[in-house]
Design a protein around this motif. Structure first.
Motif, PDB file in Angstrom:
ATOM      1  N   ASN A  27       0.813  -1.216   0.000  1.00  0.00           N
ATOM      2  CA  ASN A  27       0.000   0.000   0.000  1.00  0.00           C
ATOM      3  C   ASN A  27       0.848   1.269   0.000  1.00  0.00           C
ATOM      4  OD1 ASN A  27       0.774   0.367   2.743  1.00  0.00           O
ATOM      5  ND2 ASN A  27      -0.989  -0.811   3.446  1.00  0.00           N
ATOM      6  N   PHE A  28       2.145   1.152   0.315  1.00  0.00           N
ATOM      7  CA  PHE A  28       3.026   2.320   0.233  1.00  0.00           C
ATOM      8  C   PHE A  28       3.625   2.436  -1.170  1.00  0.00           C
ATOM      9  CE2 PHE A  28       6.549   5.149   0.969  1.00  0.00           C
ATOM     10  CZ  PHE A  28       6.135   5.958   2.019  1.00  0.00           C
ATOM     11  N   HIS A  29       3.943   1.292  -1.782  1.00  0.00           N
ATOM     12  CA  HIS A  29       4.532   1.281  -3.130  1.00  0.00           C
ATOM     13  C   HIS A  29       3.663   0.423  -4.055  1.00  0.00           C
ATOM     14  CE1 HIS A  29       8.219   3.326  -2.031  1.00  0.00           C
ATOM     15  NE2 HIS A  29       8.422   2.482  -1.054  1.00  0.00           N
ATOM     16  N   PRO A  30       2.445   0.862  -4.378  1.00  0.00           N
ATOM     17  CA  PRO A  30       1.590   0.043  -5.269  1.00  0.00           C
ATOM     18  C   PRO A  30       2.176  -0.114  -6.658  1.00  0.00           C
ATOM     19  CG  PRO A  30       0.664   2.252  -4.974  1.00  0.00           C
ATOM     20  CD  PRO A  30       1.807   2.131  -4.007  1.00  0.00           C
ATOM     21  N   GLN A  31       3.073   0.799  -7.045  1.00  0.00           N
ATOM     22  CA  GLN A  31       3.655   0.742  -8.389  1.00  0.00           C
ATOM     23  C   GLN A  31       4.596  -0.438  -8.574  1.00  0.00           C
ATOM     24  OE1 GLN A  31       4.733   2.645  -6.001  1.00  0.00           O
ATOM     25  NE2 GLN A  31       6.953   2.734  -6.053  1.00  0.00           N
ATOM     26  N   ALA A  37       4.542  -6.908 -12.778  1.00  0.00           N
ATOM     27  CA  ALA A  37       3.540  -7.614 -13.580  1.00  0.00           C
ATOM     28  C   ALA A  37       3.732  -7.342 -15.066  1.00  0.00           C
ATOM     29  CB  ALA A  37       2.142  -7.202 -13.142  1.00  0.00           C
ATOM     30  N   ILE A  38       4.181  -6.130 -15.405  1.00  0.00           N
ATOM     31  CA  ILE A  38       4.432  -5.805 -16.812  1.00  0.00           C
ATOM     32  C   ILE A  38       5.486  -6.728 -17.402  1.00  0.00           C
ATOM     33  CG2 ILE A  38       5.397  -4.030 -18.342  1.00  0.00           C
ATOM     34  CD1 ILE A  38       4.067  -1.947 -16.568  1.00  0.00           C
ATOM     35  N   ASN A  39       6.456  -7.112 -16.581  1.00  0.00           N
ATOM     36  CA  ASN A  39       7.520  -8.002 -17.050  1.00  0.00           C
ATOM     37  C   ASN A  39       7.156  -9.478 -16.959  1.00  0.00           C
ATOM     38  OD1 ASN A  39       9.269  -5.961 -17.775  1.00  0.00           O
ATOM     39  ND2 ASN A  39      10.266  -5.881 -15.785  1.00  0.00           N
TER      40      ASN A  39
END
Length: 429
Positions: A27-31, A37-39
């Motif tokens: 929740n602090f680094h959702p990115q 997942a992109i990779n």
């Protein structure tokens, strides 16, 4: 509220609840999970076949682009157009890293998932400790969050500059060029076909679309890989801050007088247990640092080898391309930006390798300066402290076969090599 203020509040996490008792990595680094997942790695449905769609699509287009660039290199050398061949070779090097990143990530899926889960465990545990631990740790994590967006903005800037240069040139030709003025519709990267004209319709539209997609593929693979690398390394850099903080309070709040009691006394046993638990947590954190760096080495080692091997050549050729254009009275703005990006992508892991190495040695110093020799309680941990100090003398570095230590010294050496290659090319121009 002005738009820039909204962006500023978002980047600085002005609306995040830092006082929440439960703060996790997710929740602090959702990115982070989005980029992974992109990779091709999903954290929920881990065996989903959908995760292969983007990597396969990226690999296929990369193979097409790589093949074209090899043809362009051969053509440039054949007609002795070394500027064209040099530019094509630079793009070939950039495209060559994409399949390496995809392959290493997909083959090491379980290692990456476990590494992220361990980071999440550290995150939750530290945020439940005292306010001093939580405040310092979240300050470092906020710095990682800000660096993430700075890196993404830089990548976006490079991509937008390449695309907008082509768009502005095309607009000029459409609005201001006269009918008798000889113009060729611009592509982002120069092209050549043996039996056809790449600038005629529909070839032009097809190649333009392909080039734009390849720019985004590069950003979403190599650019994201660099981000994930520095996120993981910085996480453990700040974890070593927690170790140093823990050494500073190792003996706080404990009664020294128990050392005058027999070893079997209940109070002395309780103090011994408290010290053992504190030292156990420190050792667990320290071990996780070594383990995580070893995991990073095994997962991303091949990509780092590629960076180190070809960065000197790529930087040299980019600088040469800029110099050739300057000799002709032109400023190749695109290659100047690309040269900066090439230097930056190499400097980031080298700088991180240096600060992590230095921080690891500082952890050993923090153990020595923990005050164990100023309190009689130090006798209860003397053996543990000696072992820890000896362990802390081993440098924390990224190690992989064929890879020199990833440190600023390596960056300096590569830049020196690039300059030597550049001078050699200029002499034989």
């Amino acid at each position: 509220m002005p738009f820039y203020q909204i962006i500023k509040n978002f980047i600085l996490k002005a609306y995040f609840d830092f006082d929440n008792s439960y703060i996790s990595l997710y929740n602090f680094h959702p990115q982070l999970r989005i980029f992974i997942a992109i990779n091709g790695i999903f954290f929920n449905n881990r065996d989903s076949k959908i995760r292969y769609i983007w990597p396969i699509f990226g690999l296929l287009l990369t193979f097409v682009g790589f093949t074209f660039e090899l043809i362009f290199i051969y053509h440039g050398l054949t007609i002795q157009d070394y500027s064209f061949a040099t530019e094509s070779f630079c793009y070939t090097i950039i495209l060559g890293v994409i399949p390496i990143v995809y392959t290493t990530v997909l083959l090491n899926k379980e290692k990456i998932i476990q590494l992220i889960e361990d980071m999440n465990g550290d995150f939750i545990y530290i945020c439940r400790l005292g306010s001093e631990y939580k405040k310092r740790f979240l300050k470092g994590q906020l710095y990682i969050w800000i660096l993430c967006f700075m890196w993404l903005m830089f990548l976006s800037f490079v991509a937008v500059v390449f695309i907008m240069t082509m768009v502005l040139t095309l607009m000029y030709q459409s609005l201001f060029a006269t009918q008798d003025e000889y113009t060729i519709r611009p592509l982002i990267f120069p092209m050549w076909l043996p039996e056809d004209d790449p600038y005629r319709t529909p070839n032009y539209e097809i190649f333009l679309f392909l080039q734009i997609i390849l720019i985004f593929i590069c950003n979403l693979t190599f650019g994201v890989y660099v981000y994930i690398l520095f996120h993981i390394l910085l996480h453990y850099y700040y974890l070593m801050d927690m170790i140093m903080l823990a050494f500073g309070v190792l003996f706080d709040g404990l009664d020294e007088s128990v050392m005058n009691l027999p070893r079997s006394d209940v109070k002395r046993i309780q103090i011994q247990r408290v010290l053992n638990n504190r030292m156990k947590q420190i050792v667990r954190w320290h071990t996780s640092v070594f383990k995580s760096v070893d995991t990073v080495s095994s997962v991303y080692g091949s990509a780092l080898v590629y960076q180190v091997m070809f960065s000197s050549l790529a930087i040299c050729l980019m600088a040469y391309q800029v110099a050739v254009q300057l000799d002709e009275g032109k400023v190749n703005f695109l290659f100047i930006i690309l040269s900066i990006a090439a230097c930056l992508q190499l400097w980031i892991p080298c700088y991180l390798g240096t600060i992590i190495r230095n921080k690891a040695f500082a952890v050993g110093d923090a153990c020595w300066n923990s005050g164990w020799h100023e309190t009689s309680l130090g006798r209860l941990l003397r053996q543990d402290i000696i072992i820890f100090i000896l362990r802390a003398q081993h440098p924390v570095t990224i190690k992989f076969t064929g890879l020199p230590p990833i440190q600023l010294e390596t960056f300096s050496s590569i830049m020196s090599t690039s300059y030597s290659y550049f001078n050699m090319l200029r002499q034989y121009k």
